[in-house]
Scaffold this motif. Structure first.
Motif, PDB file in Angstrom:
ATOM      1  N   ASP A   7       0.850  -1.186   0.000  1.00  0.00           N
ATOM      2  CA  ASP A   7       0.000   0.000   0.000  1.00  0.00           C
ATOM      3  C   ASP A   7       0.887   1.238   0.000  1.00  0.00           C
ATOM      4  O   ASP A   7       1.876   1.305   0.731  1.00  0.00           O
ATOM      5  CB  ASP A   7      -0.896  -0.021   1.237  1.00  0.00           C
ATOM      6  N   VAL A   8       0.525   2.222  -0.813  1.00  0.00           N
ATOM      7  CA  VAL A   8       1.362   3.405  -0.973  1.00  0.00           C
ATOM      8  C   VAL A   8       1.623   4.126   0.351  1.00  0.00           C
ATOM      9  O   VAL A   8       2.675   4.730   0.549  1.00  0.00           O
ATOM     10  CB  VAL A   8       0.728   4.373  -2.004  1.00  0.00           C
ATOM     11  N   ARG A   9       0.685   4.042   1.274  1.00  0.00           N
ATOM     12  CA  ARG A   9       0.854   4.713   2.565  1.00  0.00           C
ATOM     13  C   ARG A   9       1.923   4.062   3.429  1.00  0.00           C
ATOM     14  O   ARG A   9       2.454   4.695   4.341  1.00  0.00           O
ATOM     15  CB  ARG A   9      -0.482   4.731   3.311  1.00  0.00           C
ATOM     16  N   MET A  10       2.249   2.815   3.146  1.00  0.00           N
ATOM     17  CA  MET A  10       3.273   2.109   3.917  1.00  0.00           C
ATOM     18  C   MET A  10       4.676   2.306   3.353  1.00  0.00           C
ATOM     19  O   MET A  10       5.665   2.086   4.044  1.00  0.00           O
ATOM     20  CB  MET A  10       2.951   0.611   3.964  1.00  0.00           C
ATOM     21  N   ARG A  11       4.762   2.720   2.095  1.00  0.00           N
ATOM     22  CA  ARG A  11       6.043   2.686   1.394  1.00  0.00           C
ATOM     23  C   ARG A  11       7.121   3.593   1.982  1.00  0.00           C
ATOM     24  O   ARG A  11       8.273   3.154   2.120  1.00  0.00           O
ATOM     25  CB  ARG A  11       5.828   2.994  -0.085  1.00  0.00           C
ATOM     26  N   PRO A  12       6.810   4.845   2.328  1.00  0.00           N
ATOM     27  CA  PRO A  12       7.902   5.702   2.822  1.00  0.00           C
ATOM     28  C   PRO A  12       8.628   5.117   4.026  1.00  0.00           C
ATOM     29  O   PRO A  12       9.866   5.051   4.049  1.00  0.00           O
ATOM     30  CB  PRO A  12       7.173   7.006   3.188  1.00  0.00           C
ATOM     31  N   GLY A  13       7.873   4.661   5.031  1.00  0.00           N
ATOM     32  CA  GLY A  13       8.489   4.097   6.228  1.00  0.00           C
ATOM     33  C   GLY A  13       9.259   2.826   5.939  1.00  0.00           C
ATOM     34  O   GLY A  13      10.346   2.597   6.494  1.00  0.00           O
ATOM     35  N   LEU A  14       8.732   1.987   5.027  1.00  0.00           N
ATOM     36  CA  LEU A  14       9.417   0.740   4.690  1.00  0.00           C
ATOM     37  C   LEU A  14      10.702   1.006   3.910  1.00  0.00           C
ATOM     38  O   LEU A  14      11.724   0.363   4.144  1.00  0.00           O
ATOM     39  CB  LEU A  14       8.485  -0.170   3.885  1.00  0.00           C
ATOM     40  N   TYR A  15      10.644   1.946   2.987  1.00  0.00           N
ATOM     41  CA  TYR A  15      11.863   2.285   2.232  1.00  0.00           C
ATOM     42  C   TYR A  15      12.949   2.817   3.178  1.00  0.00           C
ATOM     43  O   TYR A  15      14.145   2.552   2.986  1.00  0.00           O
ATOM     44  CB  TYR A  15      11.565   3.316   1.152  1.00  0.00           C
ATOM     45  N   MET A  16      12.544   3.540   4.189  1.00  0.00           N
ATOM     46  CA  MET A  16      13.532   4.053   5.139  1.00  0.00           C
ATOM     47  C   MET A  16      14.207   2.910   5.888  1.00  0.00           C
ATOM     48  O   MET A  16      15.385   2.973   6.232  1.00  0.00           O
ATOM     49  CB  MET A  16      12.864   5.026   6.110  1.00  0.00           C
ATOM     50  N   LYS A  17      13.457   1.840   6.132  1.00  0.00           N
ATOM     51  CA  LYS A  17      14.035   0.683   6.817  1.00  0.00           C
ATOM     52  C   LYS A  17      15.100  -0.010   5.974  1.00  0.00           C
ATOM     53  O   LYS A  17      15.974  -0.698   6.511  1.00  0.00           O
ATOM     54  CB  LYS A  17      12.937  -0.317   7.185  1.00  0.00           C
ATOM     55  N   THR A  18      15.019   0.152   4.652  1.00  0.00           N
ATOM     56  CA  THR A  18      16.024  -0.459   3.776  1.00  0.00           C
ATOM     57  C   THR A  18      17.074   0.570   3.338  1.00  0.00           C
ATOM     58  O   THR A  18      17.850   0.299   2.412  1.00  0.00           O
ATOM     59  CB  THR A  18      15.363  -1.073   2.524  1.00  0.00           C
ATOM     60  N   ASN A  19      17.069   1.698   4.012  1.00  0.00           N
ATOM     61  CA  ASN A  19      18.019   2.784   3.700  1.00  0.00           C
ATOM     62  C   ASN A  19      17.855   3.308   2.274  1.00  0.00           C
ATOM     63  O   ASN A  19      18.802   3.854   1.690  1.00  0.00           O
ATOM     64  CB  ASN A  19      19.474   2.326   3.912  1.00  0.00           C
ATOM     65  N   SER A  20      16.678   3.144   1.733  1.00  0.00           N
ATOM     66  CA  SER A  20      16.401   3.612   0.369  1.00  0.00           C
ATOM     67  C   SER A  20      15.675   4.961   0.472  1.00  0.00           C
ATOM     68  O   SER A  20      14.469   5.071   0.225  1.00  0.00           O
ATOM     69  CB  SER A  20      15.553   2.584  -0.380  1.00  0.00           C
ATOM     70  N   TYR A  21      16.433   5.989   0.829  1.00  0.00           N
ATOM     71  CA  TYR A  21      15.809   7.277   1.169  1.00  0.00           C
ATOM     72  C   TYR A  21      15.275   8.016  -0.051  1.00  0.00           C
ATOM     73  O   TYR A  21      14.286   8.763   0.051  1.00  0.00           O
ATOM     74  CB  TYR A  21      16.801   8.140   1.945  1.00  0.00           C
TER      75      TYR A  21
END
Length: 301
Positions: free
Chosen positions: A245-259
């Protein structure tokens, strides 16, 4: 014995009653003392002295003595406990003892035999249908585990259904895992959680990807992300984040250091708070800060 009534210390009174052959009275006084050790002392004396039938006659109708006898039997003498339940026609309790005996055995065949006796005893009481079914399920699991140990040269005994499933997936025996799932009616969500976790642990990204596309996941896509992150496989995780879900993506990308991806996802959501957080966490990344600043300026107008 009347003179002994003047002796108020049970620790002295009870042994004297035993010496006087007043065994049942000694048991009653020990119970009244609320001293479990003293009751055990009398029970062991009675067991050594009397026949089994007489011993049970003395103990029956004395709840405290019965309870302590059961505790002793479970910990020290299962044969005595079985006899105690048999004389009182306590089929369910007899079945439970059989299960205890089964778990004490390291021989699978012997364990199964004892469990089968337990199933028979449970089935004699319709109210214990659940216990009978649960024990029968355990027998089937033991048979499956014994076969797996023999054919795969791996240890499976004493694992739960879920643990067995997890290990089969880890070892790459997916067909066996699917059969176990079917035979034991493993719920969909539990099956998916278990398989995702196991495939992630062994870094089997090919089968994890195939599994994610096999049908609509009843647990969503995030567990796939979590399994990859746990294994440190951030590039793999990003593949699944893009499907979340698009609303989850920012926080998840941060967890993979994909800023950069996190910033883009936050921009699509018009989430100034998240963009600010990304900017603060990556203060030393001048290029990213400029991109984020541009995004924030566009959103502000």
């Amino acid at each position: 014995t009347k003179l002994l009534d003047y002796e108020t210390e049970a620790g002295f009174q009870v042994p004297l009653l035993i010496d006087m052959q007043e065994d049942e009275l000694a048991l009653v006084k020990a119970i009244e003392s609320v001293d479990a050790d003293l009751v055990y002392f009398v029970l062991l004396h009675l067991r050594r002295k009397h026949s089994l039938a007489e011993f049970f006659r003395l103990v029956n109708n004395k709840p405290v003595a019965c309870n302590l006898l059961e505790i002793y039997g479970r910990e020290q003498d299962l044969d005595l406990l079985k006899d105690f339940y048999f004389q009182d026609d306590r089929r369910a309790d007899m079945a439970k003892v059989k299960i205890m005996e089964g778990y004490e055995s390291t021989n699978v065949a012997a364990r199964i035999d004892k469990f089968k006796v337990a199933v028979r005893l449970f089935r004699e009481d319709k109210a214990l249908a659940f216990e009978a079914q649960a024990t029968d399920t355990q027998i089937r699991l033991l048979q499956l585990q014994e076969q797996a140990e023999r054919e795969l040269n791996e240890t499976f005994l004493d694992l739960s259904v879920t643990e067995t499933l997890h290990k089969l997936v880890r070892l790459g025996h997916l067909t066996r895992a699917n059969k176990l799932r079917s035979d034991f009616k493993v719920p969909d969500k539990r099956y998916w959680w278990t398989k995702i976790s196991a495939l992630g642990e062994v870094r089997d990204w090919e089968n994890l990807d195939k599994f994610s596309k096999s049908k609509k996941s009843p647990v969503g896509i995030k567990p796939f992300v979590d399994a990859c992150i746990k294994a440190g496989a951030y590039m793999e995780a990003n593949k699944y984040i893009a499907r979340c879900d698009v609303r989850m993506r920012p926080g998840l990308y941060m967890k993979t250091n994909s800023y950069a991806q996190a910033a883009e996802a936050a921009f699509q959501l018009k989430d100034l708070r998240m963009l600010t957080e990304i900017r603060e966490q990556r203060r030393d990344d001048i290029s990213l800060r400029r991109e984020v600043d541009t995004m924030m300026a566009q959103l502000r107008g």
